[in-house]
Design an enzyme around this catalytic site. Structure first.
Site, PDB file in Angstrom:
ATOM      1  N   ASP A 114       0.795  -1.240   0.000  1.00  0.00           N
ATOM      2  CA  ASP A 114       0.000   0.000   0.000  1.00  0.00           C
ATOM      3  C   ASP A 114       0.825   1.286   0.000  1.00  0.00           C
ATOM      4  OD1 ASP A 114      -0.853  -0.781   3.477  1.00  0.00           O
ATOM      5  OD2 ASP A 114       0.890   0.286   2.690  1.00  0.00           O
ATOM      6  N   HIS A 129       6.564  -7.789  -1.085  1.00  0.00           N
ATOM      7  CA  HIS A 129       5.506  -8.296  -1.966  1.00  0.00           C
ATOM      8  C   HIS A 129       5.126  -7.307  -3.062  1.00  0.00           C
ATOM      9  CE1 HIS A 129       4.226 -11.051   1.613  1.00  0.00           C
ATOM     10  NE2 HIS A 129       5.284 -11.517   0.972  1.00  0.00           N
ATOM     11  N   CYS A 137       3.811  -6.206 -17.589  1.00  0.00           N
ATOM     12  CA  CYS A 137       2.976  -7.126 -18.392  1.00  0.00           C
ATOM     13  C   CYS A 137       3.211  -8.575 -17.960  1.00  0.00           C
ATOM     14  CB  CYS A 137       3.262  -6.947 -19.879  1.00  0.00           C
ATOM     15  SG  CYS A 137       4.823  -7.608 -20.432  1.00  0.00           S
ATOM     16  N   CYS A 157      -0.031  -4.685 -23.005  1.00  0.00           N
ATOM     17  CA  CYS A 157       1.328  -4.144 -23.038  1.00  0.00           C
ATOM     18  C   CYS A 157       1.593  -3.521 -24.412  1.00  0.00           C
ATOM     19  CB  CYS A 157       2.312  -5.283 -22.774  1.00  0.00           C
ATOM     20  SG  CYS A 157       4.035  -4.798 -22.958  1.00  0.00           S
ATOM     21  N   GLY A 197       1.777  -6.283  13.171  1.00  0.00           N
ATOM     22  CA  GLY A 197       0.568  -6.416  12.347  1.00  0.00           C
ATOM     23  C   GLY A 197       0.613  -7.504  11.311  1.00  0.00           C
ATOM     24  N   SER A 199      -0.024 -11.831  10.653  1.00  0.00           N
ATOM     25  CA  SER A 199      -0.491 -13.106  11.203  1.00  0.00           C
ATOM     26  C   SER A 199       0.630 -14.131  11.190  1.00  0.00           C
ATOM     27  CB  SER A 199      -1.665 -13.628  10.376  1.00  0.00           C
ATOM     28  OG  SER A 199      -1.251 -13.785   9.017  1.00  0.00           O
ATOM     29  N   ASN A 223       0.570  -6.841  18.107  1.00  0.00           N
ATOM     30  CA  ASN A 223      -0.629  -7.359  17.434  1.00  0.00           C
ATOM     31  C   ASN A 223      -1.740  -7.436  18.482  1.00  0.00           C
ATOM     32  OD1 ASN A 223      -2.530  -9.052  16.048  1.00  0.00           O
ATOM     33  ND2 ASN A 223      -0.849  -9.841  14.798  1.00  0.00           N
ATOM     34  N   PRO A 224      -2.985  -7.026  18.146  1.00  0.00           N
ATOM     35  CA  PRO A 224      -4.057  -7.167  19.145  1.00  0.00           C
ATOM     36  C   PRO A 224      -4.466  -8.627  19.382  1.00  0.00           C
ATOM     37  CG  PRO A 224      -4.907  -6.213  17.098  1.00  0.00           C
ATOM     38  CD  PRO A 224      -3.436  -6.343  16.942  1.00  0.00           C
ATOM     39  N   GLU A 225      -4.019  -9.507  18.465  1.00  0.00           N
ATOM     40  CA  GLU A 225      -4.305 -10.950  18.622  1.00  0.00           C
ATOM     41  C   GLU A 225      -2.988 -11.715  18.718  1.00  0.00           C
ATOM     42  OE1 GLU A 225      -8.181  -9.902  18.160  1.00  0.00           O
ATOM     43  OE2 GLU A 225      -7.451 -11.926  18.662  1.00  0.00           O
TER      44      GLU A 225
HETATM   45  C1  BV8 Z   1       6.956 -18.139  -2.534  1.00  0.00           C
HETATM   46  C2  BV8 Z   1       0.667  -9.422  -2.400  1.00  0.00           C
HETATM   47  C3  BV8 Z   1       8.290 -19.704  -3.704  1.00  0.00           C
HETATM   48  C4  BV8 Z   1      -0.579  -9.702  -3.188  1.00  0.00           C
HETATM   49  C5  BV8 Z   1       0.905 -11.294  -0.844  1.00  0.00           C
HETATM   50  C6  BV8 Z   1       6.944 -22.305   2.686  1.00  0.00           C
HETATM   51  C7  BV8 Z   1       8.032 -21.718   2.051  1.00  0.00           C
HETATM   52  C8  BV8 Z   1       7.858 -20.963   0.894  1.00  0.00           C
HETATM   53  C9  BV8 Z   1       6.561 -20.765   0.375  1.00  0.00           C
HETATM   54  C10 BV8 Z   1       5.491 -21.328   1.015  1.00  0.00           C
HETATM   55  C11 BV8 Z   1       5.674 -22.101   2.150  1.00  0.00           C
HETATM   56  N1  BV8 Z   1       4.460 -22.532   2.547  1.00  0.00           N
HETATM   57  C12 BV8 Z   1       3.512 -22.047   1.709  1.00  0.00           C
HETATM   58  C13 BV8 Z   1       4.108 -21.343   0.759  1.00  0.00           C
HETATM   59  C14 BV8 Z   1       3.419 -20.663  -0.331  1.00  0.00           C
HETATM   60  C15 BV8 Z   1       2.926 -19.275   0.024  1.00  0.00           C
HETATM   61  C16 BV8 Z   1       2.400 -19.141   1.421  1.00  0.00           C
HETATM   62  O1  BV8 Z   1       3.089 -18.673   2.309  1.00  0.00           O
HETATM   63  N2  BV8 Z   1       1.158 -19.498   1.604  1.00  0.00           N
HETATM   64  C17 BV8 Z   1       0.543 -19.348   2.911  1.00  0.00           C
HETATM   65  C18 BV8 Z   1      -0.883 -18.829   2.762  1.00  0.00           C
HETATM   66  C19 BV8 Z   1       0.600 -20.680   3.622  1.00  0.00           C
HETATM   67  N3  BV8 Z   1       3.985 -18.314  -0.187  1.00  0.00           N
HETATM   68  C20 BV8 Z   1       4.160 -17.829  -1.431  1.00  0.00           C
HETATM   69  O2  BV8 Z   1       3.532 -18.234  -2.395  1.00  0.00           O
HETATM   70  C21 BV8 Z   1       5.221 -16.775  -1.613  1.00  0.00           C
HETATM   71  N4  BV8 Z   1       6.069 -17.176  -2.707  1.00  0.00           N
HETATM   72  O3  BV8 Z   1       7.244 -18.599  -1.507  1.00  0.00           O
HETATM   73  O4  BV8 Z   1       7.467 -18.563  -3.734  1.00  0.00           O
HETATM   74  C22 BV8 Z   1       8.932 -19.718  -5.017  1.00  0.00           C
HETATM   75  C23 BV8 Z   1      10.321 -19.704  -5.075  1.00  0.00           C
HETATM   76  C24 BV8 Z   1      10.929 -19.746  -6.314  1.00  0.00           C
HETATM   77  C25 BV8 Z   1      10.157 -19.778  -7.493  1.00  0.00           C
HETATM   78  C26 BV8 Z   1       8.774 -19.766  -7.419  1.00  0.00           C
HETATM   79  C27 BV8 Z   1       8.145 -19.732  -6.165  1.00  0.00           C
HETATM   80  C28 BV8 Z   1       4.614 -15.444  -2.017  1.00  0.00           C
HETATM   81  C29 BV8 Z   1       3.812 -14.889  -0.887  1.00  0.00           C
HETATM   82  C30 BV8 Z   1       3.369 -13.447  -1.217  1.00  0.00           C
HETATM   83  C31 BV8 Z   1       1.898 -13.426  -1.550  1.00  0.00           C
HETATM   84  N5  BV8 Z   1       1.447 -12.031  -1.752  1.00  0.00           N
HETATM   85  N6  BV8 Z   1       0.555 -10.022  -1.072  1.00  0.00           N
HETATM   86  C32 BV8 Z   1      -1.770  -8.954  -2.663  1.00  0.00           C
HETATM   87  O5  BV8 Z   1      -1.689  -8.326  -1.575  1.00  0.00           O
HETATM   88  O6  BV8 Z   1      -2.808  -8.990  -3.352  1.00  0.00           O
HETATM   89  S1  BV8 Z   1       0.723 -11.944   0.699  1.00  0.00           S
HETATM   90  C33 BV8 Z   1      -0.480 -11.119   1.567  1.00  0.00           C
HETATM   91  O7  BV8 Z   1      -0.511 -11.760   2.857  1.00  0.00           O
HETATM   92  C34 BV8 Z   1      -0.220  -9.657   1.904  1.00  0.00           C
HETATM   93  O8  BV8 Z   1       1.014  -9.167   1.434  1.00  0.00           O
HETATM   94  C35 BV8 Z   1      -0.198  -9.667   3.420  1.00  0.00           C
HETATM   95  O9  BV8 Z   1       0.586  -8.682   3.951  1.00  0.00           O
HETATM   96  C36 BV8 Z   1       0.413 -11.002   3.593  1.00  0.00           C
HETATM   97  C37 BV8 Z   1       0.566 -11.586   4.912  1.00  0.00           C
HETATM   98  O10 BV8 Z   1      -0.601 -11.428   5.626  1.00  0.00           O
HETATM   99  P1  BV8 Z   1      -0.565 -10.383   6.841  1.00  0.00           P
HETATM  100  O11 BV8 Z   1       0.125  -9.142   6.406  1.00  0.00           O
HETATM  101  O12 BV8 Z   1      -0.039 -11.069   8.025  1.00  0.00           O
HETATM  102  O13 BV8 Z   1      -2.063 -10.052   6.925  1.00  0.00           O
HETATM  103  P2  BV8 Z   1      -3.177 -10.913   7.659  1.00  0.00           P
HETATM  104  O14 BV8 Z   1      -4.483 -10.364   7.225  1.00  0.00           O
HETATM  105  O15 BV8 Z   1      -2.887 -12.368   7.508  1.00  0.00           O
HETATM  106  O16 BV8 Z   1      -2.942 -10.587   9.217  1.00  0.00           O
HETATM  107  C38 BV8 Z   1      -3.124  -9.271   9.676  1.00  0.00           C
HETATM  108  C39 BV8 Z   1      -2.680  -9.267  11.117  1.00  0.00           C
HETATM  109  O17 BV8 Z   1      -2.830  -7.940  11.610  1.00  0.00           O
HETATM  110  C40 BV8 Z   1      -3.508 -10.165  12.029  1.00  0.00           C
HETATM  111  O18 BV8 Z   1      -2.637 -10.939  12.838  1.00  0.00           O
HETATM  112  C41 BV8 Z   1      -4.303  -9.168  12.886  1.00  0.00           C
HETATM  113  O19 BV8 Z   1      -4.511  -9.661  14.208  1.00  0.00           O
HETATM  114  C42 BV8 Z   1      -3.375  -8.004  12.903  1.00  0.00           C
HETATM  115  N7  BV8 Z   1      -4.013  -6.710  13.173  1.00  0.00           N
HETATM  116  C43 BV8 Z   1      -5.297  -6.334  12.955  1.00  0.00           C
HETATM  117  N8  BV8 Z   1      -5.464  -5.046  13.338  1.00  0.00           N
HETATM  118  C44 BV8 Z   1      -4.254  -4.609  13.795  1.00  0.00           C
HETATM  119  C45 BV8 Z   1      -3.333  -5.661  13.686  1.00  0.00           C
HETATM  120  N9  BV8 Z   1      -2.045  -5.540  14.061  1.00  0.00           N
HETATM  121  C46 BV8 Z   1      -1.656  -4.355  14.569  1.00  0.00           C
HETATM  122  N10 BV8 Z   1      -2.474  -3.293  14.706  1.00  0.00           N
HETATM  123  C47 BV8 Z   1      -3.778  -3.388  14.335  1.00  0.00           C
HETATM  124  N11 BV8 Z   1      -4.596  -2.330  14.477  1.00  0.00           N
END
Ligand code: BV8
Length: 260
Positions: A114, A129, A137, A157, A197, A199, A223-225
């Site tokens: 953002d 990210h 493209c 593109c 902030g 998860s 984090n609040p959680e």
């Molecule tokens: C990759 C952009 C490999 C897009 C995003 C193990 C190793 C490697 C990879 C993996 C693995 N296991 C699984 C994988 C695959 C995958 C993955 O992690 N999946 C998860 C779901 C299990 N990872 C990938 O695919 C990554 N790539 O590893 O590639 C590779 C290597 C070589 C060649 C090819 C491939 C890519 C991951 C990136 C994905 N893109 N964003 C878009 O935004 O549209 S990720 C997306 O989730 C956002 O960026 C976000 O930031 C991110 C993480 O989530 P959080 O930021 O934590 O947000 P969330 O909502 O989950 O939590 C919010 C938190 O805030 C909560 O805890 C809440 O309590 C808290 N909160 C609420 N209010 C407040 C607060 N905290 C503070 N103050 C408040 N007021």
């Protein structure tokens, strides 16, 4: 670990974190969607509003999701980009800018797309990210500029004719090599790592705090959680970042004034 908090941050926890920061020569801050929540940006796993309520964002934010329905994914990012245009940094983002001026060296490593850290004035931001305001493209990653809002489907593109896509890292895509390398280096060489902030579910970003712990950095979860990181952290500040980060910075400034 002895000084972790699990019933919300009391002053002692805030002072403990200020103590860590007062001795630190290098600080890294890993942020996730939660730090932007108080700027009105839904977190990644919040129930998506409107049209997106019935879709799993982890399906939309993939190359397959885009190829399956380019107009729908394009409009989802257009909706999010519009939301960000009006969003302003909140006290959590601003506290990190203040902190940058109190500690010798501070790097923000963000999972967010953002741009709010840069808007707040943070000088050293690593975007793991990518960014929702950049485009390239689909086939050759030719950069695209001046992409208008309100398009119903991805533009093409001008170089190779393939569809333009948002300049973000989708699930299943590798993170930008230089960004990930820099993030690892900073987390492995910092004295204090604030995790704010997130998860802690998305890899490889979620492994960064573990790498910091292995190098004996002090790790603080904000984090609040509770998350998987909270249990591993030296201190868990159970509160919204917008309220507790300014308190940490004030406590550090008081400490610095006392000892200067
Ligand atoms: C990759 C952009 C490999 C897009 C995003 C193990 C190793 C490697 C990879 C993996 C693995 N296991 C699984 C994988 C695959 C995958 C993955 O992690 N999946 C998860 C779901 C299990 N990872 C990938 O695919 C990554 N790539 O590893 O590639 C590779 C290597 C070589 C060649 C090819 C491939 C890519 C991951 C990136 C994905 N893109 N964003 C878009 O935004 O549209 S990720 C997306 O989730 C956002 O960026 C976000 O930031 C991110 C993480 O989530 P959080 O930021 O934590 O947000 P969330 O909502 O989950 O939590 C919010 C938190 O805030 C909560 O805890 C809440 O309590 C808290 N909160 C609420 N209010 C407040 C607060 N905290 C503070 N103050 C408040 N007021």
């Amino acid at each position: 670990m002895t000084d972790k908090q699990d019933n919300g941050p009391d002053q002692a926890a805030i002072e403990a974190v200020a103590g860590y920061l007062s001795k630190a020569s290098r600080v890294a801050v890993l942020t996730g969607a939660g730090i932007s929540k108080e700027s009105g940006i839904p977190t990644f796993r919040d129930a998506q509003t409107g049209l997106w309520a019935n879709f799993n964002p982890e399906e939309l934010a993939t190359p397959q999701g885009f190829m399956k329905d380019p107009p729908m994914v394009w409009q989802w990012y257009d909706y999010r980009r519009k939301l960000l245009m009006d969003a302003q940094p909140n006290p959590g983002h601003c506290a990190l800018v203040d902190l940058e001026n109190v500690v010798p060296k501070l790097t923000v490593i963000t999972q967010n797309i953002d741009g709010l850290h840069q808007k707040a004035g943070s000088k050293d931001v690593v975007e793991l990210h990518g960014s929702i305001i950049s485009f390239f493209c689909f086939d050759k990653r030719h950069p695209a500029v001046d992409v208008p809002f309100e398009l119903k489907e991805p533009p093409k593109c001008t170089v190779c004719g393939s569809m333009i896509r948002p300049g973000v890292v989708w699930f299943g895509e590798a993170l930008p090599h230089e960004a990930l390398e820099r993030a690892i280096k900073e987390c492995e060489s910092s004295d204090v790592v604030l995790v704010v902030g997130t998860s802690g579910l998305v890899q490889p970003a979620a492994s960064l705090p573990i790498m910091a712990l292995r190098r004996n950095a002090k790790v603080v979860d904000v984090n609040p959680e509770a998350t998987a990181i909270s249990d591993l952290a030296h201190v868990f500040l159970k509160a919204p970042s917008g309220s507790v980060l300014p308190q940490v910075v004030s406590a550090l400034q008081r400490l610095k004034a006392k000892t200067s």
